[in-house]
Design a protein around this motif. Structure first.
Motif, PDB file in Angstrom:
ATOM      1  N   ARG A 275      23.093 -46.171 -23.221  1.00 15.62           N
ATOM      2  CA  ARG A 275      22.460 -47.152 -22.332  1.00 15.62           C
ATOM      3  C   ARG A 275      22.986 -46.875 -20.938  1.00 15.62           C
ATOM      4  O   ARG A 275      24.187 -46.971 -20.687  1.00 15.62           O
ATOM      5  CB  ARG A 275      22.766 -48.574 -22.766  1.00 15.62           C
TER       6      ARG A 275
ATOM      7  N   ALA B 160      17.303 -51.961 -25.634  1.00 19.01           N
ATOM      8  CA  ALA B 160      16.751 -52.314 -24.326  1.00 19.01           C
ATOM      9  C   ALA B 160      15.931 -51.148 -23.797  1.00 19.01           C
ATOM     10  O   ALA B 160      15.978 -50.021 -24.331  1.00 19.01           O
ATOM     11  CB  ALA B 160      17.866 -52.670 -23.342  1.00 19.01           C
ATOM     12  N   GLN B 161      15.154 -51.428 -22.758  1.00 18.67           N
ATOM     13  CA  GLN B 161      14.332 -50.414 -22.107  1.00 18.67           C
ATOM     14  C   GLN B 161      15.186 -49.222 -21.694  1.00 18.67           C
ATOM     15  O   GLN B 161      16.216 -49.356 -21.049  1.00 18.67           O
ATOM     16  CB  GLN B 161      13.672 -51.044 -20.868  1.00 18.67           C
TER      17      GLN B 161
END
Length: 776
Positions: A675, A707-708
């Motif tokens: 991430r 998450a994106q």
């Protein structure tokens, strides 16, 4: 403008034939416009702290740009000008007009369809008009807090109203089919209506808002303590905010609602009496000079209205909207549910009977003393000193053998040094006795191992019965509950199909609460344009339809999507890799990605890993939870005994609706999650599937929320080949591309450079991102 005209025309959709029919949708559309006008006028009078009235602006933001939105705007402006005076009325009316203008201007854009867009616009415009009208008076600490609170209430109310306004006809069919979001939105709408009604006094004595709150709390309390307490708390908070005083009504109404909820199984009169007494006691308990002495009288009038009015609780939800209309189908479904329930009961009984016979002490039932007894029968029976050792000197012999038992069991073989010198010197056949003890010890350990394996096998079978019982009971519950209909969307779907001379569409929610649509498998409905138009009619994005017989099934589109790629190479000198990788998406929006590494390499290892992967896929597609599926397959593989092999299991599940991820590992290599530039690693300590059963077969589970832009990399042992994994961390952290295939190939090439093909190696790279176009 073409899109707006087409959307407006759907209010009176005409079938493609000469005769014109005005459907129920047209009536509902006009009724919706009228309700919007009334709500806008009433909500304009709802105030917080006695100064701010942002809820009319929120209603306009939630109503949108159609006919109902315009009527809501008209009612809101009328309410503000009549109830809030010229200065504040003009300010809020201007905010409402600007909000409607933005909705009308941006109707065709993707941003408008976002759930946060109109609430954010309402907050921004309310803040700007507030700064213009109140900025000249100066900003003090308390004024600033109130102003920020007003802006936040505008956005929250707009979001909550939007949930109710988009599906308001559902309330006509009771509250049983409402989702949690719709329930919260309805409570928010009711609370703000109470704020406005609290300003209306009857006979200069009763507050209309508190009378309505009393009736509502008594009605909700018939559902139990939770219903009464929840509605009492919401009504109390709303009235306290409207008065701008200390939280008085919140405590009184919550207490009254909880006490009335205890009377749910009694007659209505008991609940009414308890409500009046609770309000009276609360007023006396918190005596403030008689300021709230009118509250018990209002409670009494509200209780009388509750007893007189024909208020009834909503009945339970019906089954699926279309099939439930057929009594034969409904009876068949219930009969099938009962059969499945009976089958589950049979497996539960079988599980209980087998479990009763499973006692851990049964694994070691034979006494180790039998080793020496059997040895003595063959050696000491013909010894001249047999009577001396086993009768006259029995206590010394017993002590010597007891001392030797623990060392030889721990070692698996008896040595002469395990026996005391007195015993070994006295025994004239000691070498023969020691050899026979070792033979009997070997047989004893083999019998104990067989007992242990039998116990573990029976335990594994018992756990399989328990899982099968649970799975059948879950299926029975789903059959008995049926499907949750969406009646407002059902009306819209029927009108849409009538325009194409089609019938037989169904709209419902699955067990996860996601929307599903079934329509006839017409070629006209299989086009992308038809799907996009159907999405606009129903107000939700749909995935590409799947054909099942003569039906075309659409499912609600997930907000997340995952791009995956697999790269692998066999061990040097082998033509077939022992690894198996696959991924698939279940119809409920769950994405599963799986890597299995069979023991060894070549065709045999490939067969083991492919079999485990296929079993897992079948269980997961059938709806079994990921952890139960892994445990079931691991136990099943272990039951094969020495005839079968083992395989690692590395399973990643991704909920494409929420982004929740879970990694299940059995003997698998680490999984890496990136991430931004941070690398996290999920490792496991469990053994591969097929080696152990029972509690030891439980996988290691790591959960996180995706998450994106997240990257997830799964590898088999052959990629790391026992070396330090810093190189793969560095490669993943420094990767700048957006192709899972490119990333997987890079990792595989670098692994081959480091490991020189020591083992089969496979990489599964996943990139998680938001759906760019849910209609695409």
């Amino acid at each position: 403008m073409a899109t707006k005209e087409r959307a407006g025309g759907r209010l009176l959709r005409f079938p493609r034939r000469d005769q014109v029919n005005v459907s129920r949708r047209a009536f509902l559309g006009l009724a919706e416009a009228g309700v919007g006008f009334l709500l806008g006028a009433v909500l304009a009078g709802a105030e917080i702290f006695g100064l701010y009235a942002p809820f009319g602006v929120a209603a306009v933001a939630a109503a949108g740009s159609g006919l109902s939105g315009f009527c809501t705007l008209a009612g809101t402006c009328l309410g503000y000008l009549c109830l809030e005076g010229l200065t504040d009325g003009m300010r809020y009316a201007a905010s409402a007009i600007l909000t409607y203008s933005v909705a009308f201007a941006f109707y065709d854009t993707k941003a408008y369809r976002r759930v946060w867009f109109m609430p954010a616009i309402a907050m921004l415009l309310c803040a700007l008009t507030g700064i213009v009208t109140r900025g000249g008076q100066g900003w003090h600490g308390e004024d600033m807090v109130y102003f920020v609170t007003e802006v936040l209430f505008t956005g929250v109310a707009a979001y909550g109203y939007r949930v109710v306004f988009t599906q308001w006809p559902e309330t006509l069919d009771g509250l049983h089919a409402l989702s949690p979001r719709q329930t919260i939105g309805l409570l928010l709408l009711g609370s703000t209506l109470l704020m406005s009604l609290a300003r209306v006094e009857i006979l200069a004595t009763f507050s209309l808002g508190r009378l309505v709150a009393a009736v509502g709390i008594l009605w909700a309390a018939r559902r139990g303590v939770t219903g009464g307490g929840l509605l009492g708390a919401c009504a109390g908070v709303a009235l306290d905010l409207a008065s701008g005083e200390q939280p008085y009504y919140s405590l009184v109404f919550t207490l009254a609602g909880l006490l009335c909820g205890l009377c749910r199984d009694r007659r209505k009169g008991w609940a009414a009496l308890v409500y009046v007494l609770a309000c009276a006691v609360a007023v006396l308990w918190s005596w403030d000079g008689g300021r709230h002495m009118g509250l018990p009288l209002e409670a009494l009038v509200g209780a009388i209205l509750f007893l007189v009015l024909p208020l009834r609780l909503p009945q339970g939800a019906s089954a699926a909207p279309m099939p439930a209309q057929n009594p034969d189908w409904e009876a068949g479904r219930q009969a099938l549910s009962r059969k499945v329930e009976e089958m589950a009961g049979a497996f539960h009984t079988l599980y209980g009977s087998v479990k009763e016979t499973l006692r851990p002490e049964d694994r070691n039932t034979e006494n180790p003393a039998e080793i020496f007894t059997r040895a003595a029968d063959k050696v000491c029976a013909r010894c001249v000193l047999g009577d001396t050792c086993w009768q006259k000197e029995y206590q010394d012999t017993r002590a010597a053998l007891n001392d030797a038992t623990q060392p030889m069991l721990a070692r698996g073989r008896a040595l002469a040094t395990d026996f005391s010198g007195t015993f070994s010197n006295r025994c004239v056949h000691f070498p023969e006795f020691l050899g026979e003890v070792n033979r009997q010890l070997t047989a004893f350990l083999r019998r104990r191992q067989a007992l242990r394996r039998t116990f573990e096998t029976r335990s594994a079978l018992c756990s399989q019965y328990a899982r099968l019982d649970k799975l059948l009971r879950t299926a029975s519950a789903e059959l008995a509950a049926g499907l949750t209909p969406d009646l407002p969307r059902q009306e819209k779907l029927e009108g849409f199909l009538r325009s194409m001379n089609l019938t037989g569409g169904v709209v419902y929610y699955d067990k996860e609460g996601h929307l599903r649509v079934e329509v006839p498998a017409s070629e006209e409905l299989k086009t992308r344009a038809a799907r996009q138009e159907l999405s606009e009619v129903l107000g939700t994005h749909l995935r590409e339809g799947e054909t099942a017989g003569d039906r075309l099934c659409f499912a609600q589109a997930e907000p997340f999507r995952a791009l995956a790629s697999l790269a692998g190479a066999p061990r040097q000198g082998e033509k077939v890799s022992g690894d198996t990788g696959l991924w698939f998406r279940r119809e409920d929006g769950q994405l599963f990605l799986l890597l299995c590494d069979g023991m060894g390499s070549g065709p045999g290892a490939k067969q083991e890993s492919a079999q485990a992967a296929k079993l897992l896929e079948n269980f997961l597609r059938a709806g079994m939870a990921a952890q139960e599926a892994v445990e079931t397959v691991s136990s099943a593989l272990a039951l094969r005994g020495e005839a079968g092999g083992s395989t690692t299991i590395d399973l990643l599940s991704v909920d494409l609706f929420t982004g929740k991820c879970a990694v299940h590992k059995q003997g698998a290599a680490p999984t890496y999650v990136r991430r931004d530039k941070r690398i996290q690693c999920a490792v496991g300590a469990s053994l591969p599937a097929g080696i152990v059963t029972g509690e030891q077969a439980k996988p290691d589970v790591h959960r996180f929320r995706g998450a994106q832009g997240d990257w997830i990399v799964m590898v088999t042992d052959g990629i790391l080949c026992g070396r330090d994994d810093q190189w793969i961390r560095d490669l993943l952290a420094s990767y700048q591309g957006d192709s899972p295939s490119d990333l997987a190939q890079r990792i595989l090439r670098q692994s081959q450079d480091l490991c020189q093909g020591e083992d089969d190696g496979t990489v599964l790279a996943v990139h998680l991102e938001r759906s760019r176009d849910p209609l695409g």
